[in-house]
Design an enzyme around this catalytic site. Structure first.
Site, PDB file in Angstrom:
ATOM      1  N   VAL A  10       0.615   9.301  12.397  1.00  0.00           N
ATOM      2  CA  VAL A  10       1.532  10.031  11.524  1.00  0.00           C
ATOM      3  C   VAL A  10       0.890  10.270  10.169  1.00  0.00           C
ATOM      4  CG1 VAL A  10       3.782   9.987  10.380  1.00  0.00           C
ATOM      5  CG2 VAL A  10       3.543   9.108  12.703  1.00  0.00           C
ATOM      6  N   GLU A  12      -2.062   8.229   7.002  1.00  0.00           N
ATOM      7  CA  GLU A  12      -2.873   7.087   6.611  1.00  0.00           C
ATOM      8  C   GLU A  12      -3.132   7.131   5.119  1.00  0.00           C
ATOM      9  OE1 GLU A  12      -6.779   9.390   8.391  1.00  0.00           O
ATOM     10  OE2 GLU A  12      -6.676   7.204   8.517  1.00  0.00           O
ATOM     11  N   TYR A  15      -4.104   1.624   2.038  1.00  0.00           N
ATOM     12  CA  TYR A  15      -3.753   0.290   2.499  1.00  0.00           C
ATOM     13  C   TYR A  15      -3.531   0.200   4.004  1.00  0.00           C
ATOM     14  CZ  TYR A  15      -2.925  -0.236  -2.492  1.00  0.00           C
ATOM     15  OH  TYR A  15      -3.071  -0.257  -3.850  1.00  0.00           O
ATOM     16  N   VAL A  18       0.188   4.710   9.511  1.00  0.00           N
ATOM     17  CA  VAL A  18       1.447   4.665  10.251  1.00  0.00           C
ATOM     18  C   VAL A  18       1.267   5.441  11.548  1.00  0.00           C
ATOM     19  CG1 VAL A  18       3.848   5.420  10.307  1.00  0.00           C
ATOM     20  CG2 VAL A  18       2.922   4.377   8.247  1.00  0.00           C
ATOM     21  N   ASP A 126       9.174   2.386  -7.398  1.00  0.00           N
ATOM     22  CA  ASP A 126       8.422   3.544  -6.908  1.00  0.00           C
ATOM     23  C   ASP A 126       9.357   4.558  -6.245  1.00  0.00           C
ATOM     24  OD1 ASP A 126       6.170   5.063  -6.582  1.00  0.00           O
ATOM     25  OD2 ASP A 126       5.473   4.036  -4.781  1.00  0.00           O
TER      26      ASP A 126
END
EC number: 2.7.11.22
Length: 493
Positions: A10, A12, A15, A18, A126
């Site tokens: 999906v 990247e 860290y 997905v 955030d």
């Protein structure tokens, strides 16, 4: 993790990544966030442990629900339900802004979710469009708690963090280490105008440029923040910009109603101590006019229940499909056994082969009437049908138990979308869809979607200053993220 089938990437970031996956047992589609080797990278481990800890503690209809946690080969895996739509997707589809009713429903849920976090002494830190998910039923989910943390004790200071500049409060920009819940309220104010107008309110391309945008609209910083700015070595030799003429919100956005401008101004008060709490915002006229808050609260519960039913129906459909496949395989197995049996009795070989080519029912009747002993043998050799029940208990692969039996809601942490594999759903009545013109959002955000792990560094129209701030901290490191043991799930009812 062996029970999940990888359906594709999906997105990247710095860290981790997905992945869209399917549970092999239930057929359920999930999103799995895979972090880098956290044991070798202290920052990755800190972010992973922080997100796991907070999401296990927080359970709310407007927060992403963590389904499962695993650790394999030094990597943490977080399993979420799959949702591929965010408010950022809406803003890219409708660059001139969203409809009034849509913004009203989104903001009500955003404030509701943030208020729940604040009631548990947790600040998100955030809040931005790409970190706000929207289910097919229109339920909003806050996600990406990698930068969230609990409120500091009196006298304790926070460490610096890297979040999206456009939504940072002035106290963060000048390097104040004693900020609080008001930083999330500031981000809400930035979202108010952006969702209505389709453009970011303060698109600074550096910390000093960000301060310039804020002061141009809201005026000078409070004395405390001016002092912090002057003492910050990052800004050595730099003076705060002099604002000769302000451009307040009502002048910049004359088409916005007075009630919308008032809501935004309250959230964007230059003094953090004067910004309202989330509970106060929910009682603002923007939500109370025409009985919207009470009416939508009931509607929201129906939306949540609808999402839960959709998940349940999806599981049942997958289970029926798997049972049908088992039935078909048993029929084929029976045919094979019958054919093999004719080798021992040549007299009925032709008859049996003829019946096998017929219907399934005819074959079974023939077996019952003419080969009772053989049918009995076949019955004994069958594989019993085990009903597949969707699992609601969570198991940590690292021997850490997680017990989550409540109906999960639909959510996924956002990352860059791979549009070839994932097509976002479009809610009707969102706004007037237009062909985006070249600009800041097209230049920077049409790289398929944002990557929350890699924070954007887009350019502002003004681009007057270009200095980034990093807060210098002398306080002790955070203790809530350093523990290697995964905390137990704690439900909040």
């Amino acid at each position: 993790m062996e029970k999940y089938e990888n359906l594709g990437l999906v997105g990247e970031g710095s860290y981790g990544m997905v992945m869209k996956c399917r549970n092999k047992d239930t057929g359920r589609i999930v999103a799995i966030k895979k972090f880098l080797e956290s044991d070798d990278d202290k920052m990755v481990k800190k972010i992973a442990m922080r997100e796991i800890k907070l999401l296990k503690q927080l359970r709310h209809e407007n927060l992403v629900n963590l389904l499962e946690v695993c650790k394999k080969k030094k990597r943490w895996y977080l399993v979420f339900e799959f949702v591929d739509h965010t408010i950022l997707d809406d803003l890219e589809l409708f660059p001139n802004g969203l409809d009034y009713q849509v913004v009203q429903k989104y903001l009500f849920q955003i404030i509701n979710g943030i208020g729940f976090c604040h009631s548990h002494n947790i600040i998100h830190r955030d809040i931005k469009p790409e970190n706000i998910l929207v289910s097919q039923s229109g339920v909003v989910k806050l996600c990406d708690f990698g930068f969230a943390r609990t409120l500091a004790a009196p006298g304790e200071v926070y460490t610096d963090y890297v979040a999206t500049r456009w939504y940072r409060a002035p106290e963060l920009l000048v390097g104040d280490v004693k900020y609080g819940k008001a930083v999330d309220v500031w981000a809400i104010g930035c979202l108010v105008t952006e969702m209505f107008m389709g453009e970011p309110l303060f698109p600074g391309d550096s910390d000093i440029d960000q301060l310039y945008h804020i002061m141009m609209c809201l005026g000078n910083l409070i004395p405390r923040h001016q002092e912090l700015f002057n003492k910050n070595p990052v800004f050595a030799g730099v003076r705060l910009p002099e604002i000769k003429e302000r451009e307040p919100l009502e002048r910049r956005y004359p088409k916005l109603s007075e009630v919308v401008i008032d809501l935004a101004k309250k959230c964007l008060h230059i003094d953090p101590d004067k910004r309202p709490f989330c509970a106060e915002l929910l009682h603002h006229d923007f939500f109370q006019m025409d009985g919207f808050a009470e009416r939508f609260s009931q509607e929201l519960q129906l939306k949540v229940q609808k999402d839960a039913r959709n998940v349940s129906l999806s599981k049942k459909s997958q289970n029926r499909k798997k049972e049908k496949e088992k039935d078909d395989s048993l029929v084929e197995e029976r045919k094979t056994l019958v054919v093999q049996d004719t080798n021992a009795d040549p007299k009925i070989k032709d008859y049996k082969l003829f019946k096998i080519k017929g219907s399934k029912i005819d074959g079974e009747k023939a077996e019952k009437g003419n080969r009772a002993s053989n049918a009995s043998c076949l019955h004994d050799s069958r594989t019993s049908h085990n009903k597949i029940v969707p699992s609601t208990s969570l198991k940590d692969c690292s021997n850490v138990s997680v017990d989550h039996t409540r109906n999960p809601s639909v959510a996924i942490p956002p990352l860059t979308h791979n549009l070839s594999a994932v097509a976002p759903s479009i809610n009707s009545g969102m706004g007037t869809e237009t062909i985006p013109i070249q600009g800041y959002r097209v230049d920077e955000k049409t790289k398929k979607c944002s990557i929350p792990f890699v924070k954007p560094n887009r350019h502002s129209p003004s681009g007057i200053y270009n200095i980034n701030v990093t807060t210098l901290v002398s306080g002790p490191p955070l203790s809530d993220d350093s523990g290697a043991d995964l905390p137990q799930m704690e439900h909040q009812h």
